[in-house]
Design a protein around this motif. Structure first.
Motif, PDB file in Angstrom:
ATOM      1  N   HIS A 306       0.828  -1.211   0.000  1.00 53.89           N
ATOM      2  CA  HIS A 306       0.000   0.000   0.000  1.00 53.89           C
ATOM      3  C   HIS A 306       0.860   1.257   0.000  1.00 53.89           C
ATOM      4  CE1 HIS A 306      -4.264  -0.796   0.120  1.00 53.89           C
ATOM      5  NE2 HIS A 306      -4.086  -1.805   0.954  1.00 53.89           N
ATOM      6  N   LEU A 307       1.969   1.204   0.735  1.00 53.35           N
ATOM      7  CA  LEU A 307       2.815   2.388   0.863  1.00 53.35           C
ATOM      8  C   LEU A 307       3.755   2.568  -0.321  1.00 53.35           C
ATOM      9  CD1 LEU A 307       3.758   1.982   4.650  1.00 53.35           C
ATOM     10  CD2 LEU A 307       1.986   3.447   3.658  1.00 53.35           C
ATOM     11  N   ASN A 308       3.903   1.528  -1.150  1.00 54.71           N
ATOM     12  CA  ASN A 308       4.878   1.597  -2.241  1.00 54.71           C
ATOM     13  C   ASN A 308       4.260   1.200  -3.574  1.00 54.71           C
ATOM     14  OD1 ASN A 308       7.709   1.943  -0.732  1.00 54.71           O
ATOM     15  ND2 ASN A 308       6.480   0.495   0.439  1.00 54.71           N
ATOM     16  N   LEU A 309       3.040   1.619  -3.825  1.00 57.57           N
ATOM     17  CA  LEU A 309       2.369   1.257  -5.074  1.00 57.57           C
ATOM     18  C   LEU A 309       3.127   1.758  -6.296  1.00 57.57           C
ATOM     19  CD1 LEU A 309      -1.379   1.889  -4.104  1.00 57.57           C
ATOM     20  CD2 LEU A 309      -0.256  -0.316  -4.473  1.00 57.57           C
ATOM     21  N   GLY A 310       3.789   2.900  -6.149  1.00 61.37           N
ATOM     22  CA  GLY A 310       4.518   3.458  -7.282  1.00 61.37           C
ATOM     23  C   GLY A 310       5.754   2.667  -7.655  1.00 61.37           C
ATOM     24  N   GLN A 311       6.265   1.827  -6.742  1.00 65.53           N
ATOM     25  CA  GLN A 311       7.477   1.053  -7.006  1.00 65.53           C
ATOM     26  C   GLN A 311       7.171  -0.330  -7.595  1.00 65.53           C
ATOM     27  OE1 GLN A 311       9.927   0.803  -3.488  1.00 65.53           O
ATOM     28  NE2 GLN A 311       9.483   2.917  -2.886  1.00 65.53           N
ATOM     29  N   ILE A 312       5.903  -0.650  -7.735  1.00 64.38           N
ATOM     30  CA  ILE A 312       5.531  -1.991  -8.173  1.00 64.38           C
ATOM     31  C   ILE A 312       5.463  -2.037  -9.691  1.00 64.38           C
ATOM     32  CG2 ILE A 312       3.715  -3.746  -8.109  1.00 64.38           C
ATOM     33  CD1 ILE A 312       3.081  -2.897  -5.313  1.00 64.38           C
ATOM     34  N   GLY A 313       6.380  -2.787 -10.270  1.00 61.10           N
ATOM     35  CA  GLY A 313       6.373  -3.005 -11.712  1.00 61.10           C
ATOM     36  C   GLY A 313       5.720  -4.330 -12.047  1.00 61.10           C
ATOM     37  N   VAL A 314       5.918  -4.783 -13.255  1.00 61.94           N
ATOM     38  CA  VAL A 314       5.288  -6.040 -13.697  1.00 61.94           C
ATOM     39  C   VAL A 314       5.761  -7.239 -12.882  1.00 61.94           C
ATOM     40  CG1 VAL A 314       5.012  -7.625 -15.633  1.00 61.94           C
ATOM     41  CG2 VAL A 314       4.881  -5.166 -16.020  1.00 61.94           C
ATOM     42  N   PRO A 315       7.089  -7.461 -12.703  1.00 63.51           N
ATOM     43  CA  PRO A 315       7.500  -8.653 -11.934  1.00 63.51           C
ATOM     44  C   PRO A 315       7.007  -8.633 -10.496  1.00 63.51           C
ATOM     45  CG  PRO A 315       9.389  -7.249 -12.421  1.00 63.51           C
ATOM     46  CD  PRO A 315       8.251  -6.723 -13.217  1.00 63.51           C
ATOM     47  N   GLU A 316       7.059  -7.452  -9.858  1.00 63.39           N
ATOM     48  CA  GLU A 316       6.571  -7.358  -8.478  1.00 63.39           C
ATOM     49  C   GLU A 316       5.074  -7.647  -8.413  1.00 63.39           C
ATOM     50  OE1 GLU A 316      10.277  -5.060  -8.857  1.00 63.39           O
ATOM     51  OE2 GLU A 316       8.375  -4.982  -9.940  1.00 63.39           O
ATOM     52  N   LEU A 317       4.320  -7.138  -9.367  1.00 63.23           N
ATOM     53  CA  LEU A 317       2.874  -7.330  -9.373  1.00 63.23           C
ATOM     54  C   LEU A 317       2.509  -8.800  -9.586  1.00 63.23           C
ATOM     55  CD1 LEU A 317      -0.038  -6.248  -9.441  1.00 63.23           C
ATOM     56  CD2 LEU A 317       0.273  -5.818 -11.889  1.00 63.23           C
ATOM     57  N   VAL A 318       3.138  -9.443 -10.561  1.00 66.02           N
ATOM     58  CA  VAL A 318       2.817 -10.845 -10.859  1.00 66.02           C
ATOM     59  C   VAL A 318       3.193 -11.738  -9.674  1.00 66.02           C
ATOM     60  CG1 VAL A 318       3.311 -12.799 -12.371  1.00 66.02           C
ATOM     61  CG2 VAL A 318       3.017 -10.507 -13.337  1.00 66.02           C
ATOM     62  N   ILE A 335      -7.690  -4.798  -3.186  1.00 66.03           N
ATOM     63  CA  ILE A 335      -8.246  -5.274  -4.455  1.00 66.03           C
ATOM     64  C   ILE A 335      -8.260  -4.180  -5.514  1.00 66.03           C
ATOM     65  CG2 ILE A 335     -10.325  -6.169  -5.575  1.00 66.03           C
ATOM     66  CD1 ILE A 335     -10.961  -7.660  -3.010  1.00 66.03           C
ATOM     67  N   HIS A 336      -8.780  -3.002  -5.150  1.00 71.56           N
ATOM     68  CA  HIS A 336      -8.874  -1.920  -6.138  1.00 71.56           C
ATOM     69  C   HIS A 336      -7.496  -1.448  -6.607  1.00 71.56           C
ATOM     70  CE1 HIS A 336     -10.640   1.329  -8.380  1.00 71.56           C
ATOM     71  NE2 HIS A 336      -9.940   2.232  -7.707  1.00 71.56           N
ATOM     72  N   PRO A 337      -6.514  -1.232  -5.702  1.00 69.55           N
ATOM     73  CA  PRO A 337      -5.174  -0.857  -6.201  1.00 69.55           C
ATOM     74  C   PRO A 337      -4.569  -1.919  -7.110  1.00 69.55           C
ATOM     75  CG  PRO A 337      -5.355  -0.372  -3.850  1.00 69.55           C
ATOM     76  CD  PRO A 337      -6.593  -1.138  -4.223  1.00 69.55           C
ATOM     77  N   LEU A 338      -4.783  -3.199  -6.785  1.00 72.24           N
ATOM     78  CA  LEU A 338      -4.253  -4.266  -7.634  1.00 72.24           C
ATOM     79  C   LEU A 338      -4.914  -4.240  -9.016  1.00 72.24           C
ATOM     80  CD1 LEU A 338      -3.934  -7.336  -5.232  1.00 72.24           C
ATOM     81  CD2 LEU A 338      -2.085  -5.994  -6.252  1.00 72.24           C
ATOM     82  N   GLU A 339      -6.201  -3.999  -9.050  1.00 73.58           N
ATOM     83  CA  GLU A 339      -6.894  -3.931 -10.333  1.00 73.58           C
ATOM     84  C   GLU A 339      -6.349  -2.787 -11.183  1.00 73.58           C
ATOM     85  OE1 GLU A 339     -11.402  -3.041 -12.043  1.00 73.58           O
ATOM     86  OE2 GLU A 339     -11.165  -3.944 -10.058  1.00 73.58           O
ATOM     87  N   GLN A 340      -6.114  -1.648 -10.556  1.00 70.85           N
ATOM     88  CA  GLN A 340      -5.556  -0.517 -11.296  1.00 70.85           C
ATOM     89  C   GLN A 340      -4.154  -0.832 -11.820  1.00 70.85           C
ATOM     90  OE1 GLN A 340      -6.009   2.605  -8.287  1.00 70.85           O
ATOM     91  NE2 GLN A 340      -7.635   3.528  -9.526  1.00 70.85           N
ATOM     92  N   LEU A 341      -3.325  -1.482 -10.979  1.00 68.65           N
ATOM     93  CA  LEU A 341      -1.988  -1.855 -11.417  1.00 68.65           C
ATOM     94  C   LEU A 341      -2.050  -2.856 -12.572  1.00 68.65           C
ATOM     95  CD1 LEU A 341      -0.173  -2.227  -7.968  1.00 68.65           C
ATOM     96  CD2 LEU A 341       0.351  -0.544  -9.739  1.00 68.65           C
ATOM     97  N   LEU A 342      -2.975  -3.784 -12.493  1.00 63.83           N
ATOM     98  CA  LEU A 342      -3.121  -4.769 -13.561  1.00 63.83           C
ATOM     99  C   LEU A 342      -3.475  -4.093 -14.884  1.00 63.83           C
ATOM    100  CD1 LEU A 342      -4.947  -7.865 -12.013  1.00 63.83           C
ATOM    101  CD2 LEU A 342      -2.833  -7.877 -13.343  1.00 63.83           C
ATOM    102  N   MET A 343      -4.407  -3.178 -14.841  1.00 63.03           N
ATOM    103  CA  MET A 343      -4.812  -2.504 -16.066  1.00 63.03           C
ATOM    104  C   MET A 343      -3.674  -1.633 -16.616  1.00 63.03           C
ATOM    105  SD  MET A 343      -7.784  -3.692 -16.705  1.00 63.03           S
ATOM    106  CE  MET A 343      -7.078  -5.205 -16.006  1.00 63.03           C
ATOM    107  N   ARG A 344      -2.856  -1.083 -15.706  1.00 59.64           N
ATOM    108  CA  ARG A 344      -1.756  -0.232 -16.140  1.00 59.64           C
ATOM    109  C   ARG A 344      -0.666  -1.051 -16.842  1.00 59.64           C
ATOM    110  NH1 ARG A 344       1.052   2.632 -11.322  1.00 59.64           N
ATOM    111  NH2 ARG A 344      -1.111   3.316 -11.039  1.00 59.64           N
ATOM    112  N   HIS A 345      -0.384  -2.250 -16.327  1.00 58.60           N
ATOM    113  CA  HIS A 345       0.721  -3.061 -16.853  1.00 58.60           C
ATOM    114  C   HIS A 345       0.246  -4.205 -17.744  1.00 58.60           C
ATOM    115  CE1 HIS A 345       3.420  -0.897 -14.229  1.00 58.60           C
ATOM    116  NE2 HIS A 345       2.824  -1.322 -13.140  1.00 58.60           N
ATOM    117  N   LEU A 346      -1.043  -4.262 -18.055  1.00 60.39           N
ATOM    118  CA  LEU A 346      -1.611  -5.432 -18.733  1.00 60.39           C
ATOM    119  C   LEU A 346      -0.904  -5.752 -20.047  1.00 60.39           C
ATOM    120  CD1 LEU A 346      -3.790  -7.606 -18.731  1.00 60.39           C
ATOM    121  CD2 LEU A 346      -5.326  -5.982 -19.856  1.00 60.39           C
ATOM    122  N   GLN A 347      -0.618  -4.744 -20.839  1.00 60.56           N
ATOM    123  CA  GLN A 347      -0.056  -4.991 -22.165  1.00 60.56           C
ATOM    124  C   GLN A 347       1.389  -5.491 -22.110  1.00 60.56           C
ATOM    125  OE1 GLN A 347      -2.026  -5.076 -24.747  1.00 60.56           O
ATOM    126  NE2 GLN A 347      -3.657  -4.460 -23.322  1.00 60.56           N
TER     127      GLN A 347
END
Length: 811
Positions: A306-318, A335-347
């Motif tokens: 939660h405190l480091n959402l900006g540091q989470i890239g694709v490998p960290e998210l997966v 859940i909502h922050p994860l959904e936003q991160l997924l949509m941001r890195h989906l491609q």
């Protein structure tokens, strides 16, 4: 079971009693068994065992290392857990965006599996059982190996994963046993003077032994001393040293329930706020490899995310979603922050990463928006041919959980599944069939490919796999003639593992209901399912309500096996379940607009509410019907509610339609009077569509259809049968019946959920219901959703004309 036994004289230890007990226990549990919740390496737990047997100064050790396959040797084995679906249906988390609840639909569709399969319950054998052969028919045939999958294949997609995960396929460079003995000798020499760096170095070096030597080193008392010193230095370890020691425990095959691991868990939880995101992810992955559940530690990880959402890239998210899935829970506020991160890195996701994302969301029962699910599946569909079988199955799992019928993906499966089926494992194929069943998607190409492959793999089949396959194929009405070997093979597999049903009664009911949908009734298994002992076992289940399943099976047996002399449910239990189902139906199905309008119009058509009864004619089929009785000349006669155990009482009926109680003889059919003819042809202003047509006594007129079979200008196209019915005098529409007596009609208002998607094929439960109604002496009249739902927007006269045709054309 063969066991390796050895006896060793050892000095008594007078320190760390808990450690001593744990290492005695470790000889029993050095296996780190998988929790069979999954196909690809689900969580592992230590098996409960007794302490080592002590007699004098001798200790008896039991080592299963000679036959146990360690986890890192089988990382390609599947890891979905056996209770994935159980937790899915029992979870208190918010339901998925399209998850629908039908309290009187067959509950096996909701509870598709039960808790983990374990050893046989000896209590099951209290009652005498027929002797079963030691080997089943399918064991007489050569056993084909089941396909293996790699649950952690996503780690190969990016080099960044190496800093936060452990590659279980790359063991450390091995050392010789003599080197290990020298290290252990140093432990006895250095003793309490060992530094934290010495302790961590010794443990890391010992973890480099070959796997077949691990049981020996763990049983050595000098290793136990080394563990004691590691605990004494626990707070002095640096973060890297602490993670190195934890990693060494993975290779040393430490039992997940070991006391030492509890102390390390507490220390890592205490230090969580001082660790970086990558260190926390690595620690979480190591706990996953050990097989220990660490919810408090994971909560600290989620807080840091939660405190480091900006540091989470694709490998960290997966990898985070992988950890969340293995932990079986996702915090709601994440859940909502994860959904936003997924949509941001989906491609940027690779094929295997899409599969990992879907599996993590599925295992943690995490519901995201329909649009997000659609986008994820769209991404998977864009490179579906590059995805592994494992990844494809994971996408299907999440579609099943989300109850989302992604048409493009399902159509792609009609090509991919037949092509891949010969190399797919049994559990993966089971999940394909289960998803098709849950989404009501029938495709014979997919089903035939599965049916041709799975019988050869039945020896690898868990009891839950057999029952889910039977349920899925029965629900989709895959008939026995389409694959002569499928149903007999899996029915025999149920017999072979019959004793397991006493620990998991739901599985037996699931399988038998799937068979009942296609008129298959193995009497020996039915006798077991309806036996007093099994009924008592099912009723005592604390997590699942199996009464409705037993009630449905009992009702099917009563109608389709008229010569049945075996056990049945008690009348009290049948009445209890029927009452429960009816109470719910009164507040749900009976109140639906399409049912209310059909009831009202039928009352107008037939002459009053006494001629229409809304009830569950066959309560075990869990749905309602509109019951109508006609005499042999087609005249309606009152339906006697007192003769039924479940009827819709007048006070429960919210629709009070006008009725013609004063008419001595009912003129059936719609009388085409001057006024009604004017309304139908739009020569005068139409009355309110929902207002019943007034009763008139003028002489009937005949209305000739136009060239297109169109009678009305109000938008209703009638086929030739309806046109012929309406253009004949009402007296001609009453066709005498050859058989004398009451003609009983069961009028059904169907909807899309009764059918396979984009098909006229009824689902298993509903086709079984129609079969049972006919056996009970009823003629089934369907008000199809494709016809009746559009009719709700038409005038009252059109509805009456439609219903007259449906009712009297069925005679």
């Amino acid at each position: 079971m063969a066991a390796s036994m050895l006896s060793r004289r050892v000095p008594r230890l007078h320190y760390l009693r808990d450690l001593r007990k744990d290492f005695a226990r470790a000889q029993h549990v050095n296996s780190k068994p998988e929790n069979e919740t999954g196909e690809q390496g689900g969580k592992r737990e230590a098996l409960p065992v007794e302490d080592s047997f002590l007699q004098g100064d001798y200790r008896l050790y039991y080592s299963p290392s000679s036959y146990h396959h360690y986890v890192w040797k089988s990382t390609s084995s599947q890891s979905q857990t056996d209770n994935d679906e159980d937790k899915q249906c029992l979870s208190t988390l918010a339901p998925s965006f399209r998850q629908q609840s039908n309290r009187y639909s067959v509950s096996c569709l909701r509870h598709l599996s039960s808790s983990n399969n374990t050893l046989l319950d000896l209590a099951f054998n209290k009652n005498p059982e027929p002797k079963m052969p030691l080997t089943s028919q399918h064991h007489k045939k050569p056993i084909l190996p089941d396909a293996k999958v790699d649950a952690r294949a996503f780690l190969k997609c990016r080099s960044e994963y190496t800093s936060m995960t452990l590659d279980l396929k790359q063991r450390p460079l091995p050392i010789k046993w003599e080197q290990a003995l020298l290290l252990l000798q140093k432990v006895t020499v250095l003793k309490g003077s060992m530094k934290p760096s010495d302790v961590s170095q010794f443990l890391v070096m010992l973890s480099c032994l070959p796997a077949d030597k691990m049981s020996l080193v763990r049983s050595d008392q000098r290793f136990i001393m080394l563990l004691r010193y590691s605990v004494e230095n626990l707070s002095l370890f640096t973060q890297p040293q602490l993670l190195e020691v934890l990693q060494s425990f993975v290779w040393l095959e430490m039992p997940s329930a070991h006391t030492v691991l509890g102390l390390y868990e507490a220390e890592l939880t205490r230090r969580a706020t001082e660790m970086s995101l990558h260190q926390l992810l690595l620690a979480a992955d190591l706990w996953r490899c050990i097989g220990r559940r660490v919810p408090q530690f994971l909560q600290h990880l989620y807080d840091l995310v939660h405190l480091n959402l900006g540091q989470i890239g694709v490998p960290e998210l997966v990898h985070l979603l992988y950890i969340i899935g293995e932990g079986r829970q996702c915090p709601k506020d994440l859940i909502h922050p994860l959904e936003q991160l997924l949509m941001r890195h989906l491609q940027q996701l690779h094929p295997e990463e899409v599969g990992t994302v879907c599996l993590g969301l599925f295992k943690s029962q995490t519901s995201i928006s329909e649009g997000a699910v659609t986008n994820i599946v769209n991404k998977g569909h864009s490179f579906v041919k590059k995805m592994s079988n494992f990844a494809i199955v994971n996408v299907l799992k999440y579609l099943r959980f989300s109850y989302l019928s992604h048409r493009a993906w399902l159509e792609a499966m009609t090509q991919e599944v037949p092509r891949r089926a010969p190399k797919m494992g049994l559990k993966g194929l089971m999940h394909v069939a289960l998803t098709c069943s849950a989404l009501h998607y029938r495709n014979d190409t997919i089903l035939m490919a599965i049916a041709e492959r799975v019988p050869s793999l039945v020896s690898h089949c868990r009891i839950k796999d057999s029952c889910k396959l039977l349920w899925s194929f029965g629900t989709l009405q895959f008939l026995p003639v389409q694959s002569p070997s499928f149903y007999p093979t899996f029915t025999e597999s149920l017999r072979w593992k019959k004793a397991e049903f006493h620990r998991h009664p739901l599985h037996l009911l699931t399988g038998l209901l799937g068979l009942a949908f296609v008129s298959q009734f193995p009497e020996d298994l039915i006798e077991l399912a309806l036996s007093p002992y099994f009924i008592n076992l099912a009723l005592n289940s604390k997590q699942l309500d199996l009464k409705k399943d037993m009630f449905t099976l009992d009702g099917a047996v009563a109608l389709e096996l008229p010569q049945w002399t075996g056990p049945r449910l008690s009348s009290e239990l049948r009445e209890e379940v029927a009452e429960t189902l009816w109470k719910f139906a009164q507040t749900d199905a009976c109140q639906k607009p399409e049912v209310q309008e059909a009831k009202s119009c039928l009352q107008d058509l037939l002459g009053g509410d006494k001629f229409v009864c809304v009830r569950m004619i066959l309560p075990h089929t869990r749905s309602i019907d509109l019951e109508v009785h006609l005499d042999s000349t087609g005249q309606p006669i009152p339906v006697n509610p007192a003769s039924h155990t479940a009827t819709l009482s007048p006070e429960n009926s919210s629709t009070k339609s006008p009725s013609n109680h004063g008419r001595g003889r009912i003129i059936t059919g719609v009388t085409i009077s001057e006024k009604l003819l004017a309304q139908l042809t739009n020569t005068k202003n139409s009355i309110d569509p929902l207002t019943p047509a007034p009763a008139v006594t003028t002489s009937p007129h005949r209305v000739e259809p136009d060239d297109n079979g169109r009678l009305f200008d109000t938008g209703l196209n009638l086929n030739s049968v309806i046109a012929e019915m309406l253009t004949k005098p009402s007296s001609q529409s009453l066709r005498p019946q050859e058989s004398k007596g009451i003609i009983k009609l069961a009028i059904q208002v169907t909807n899309r959920s009764h059918y396979c998607n984009h098909s006229k094929q009824l689902l298993g439960l509903h086709i079984m219901k129609r079969r049972h109604l006919k056996l009970s002496g009823y003629e089934v009249v369907e008000l199809s959703y494709k016809e009746w739902f559009p009719m709700l927007r038409k005038s009252r006269a059109e509805k009456l004309a439609y219903l007259q045709c449906k009712v009297y054309n069925s005679l």
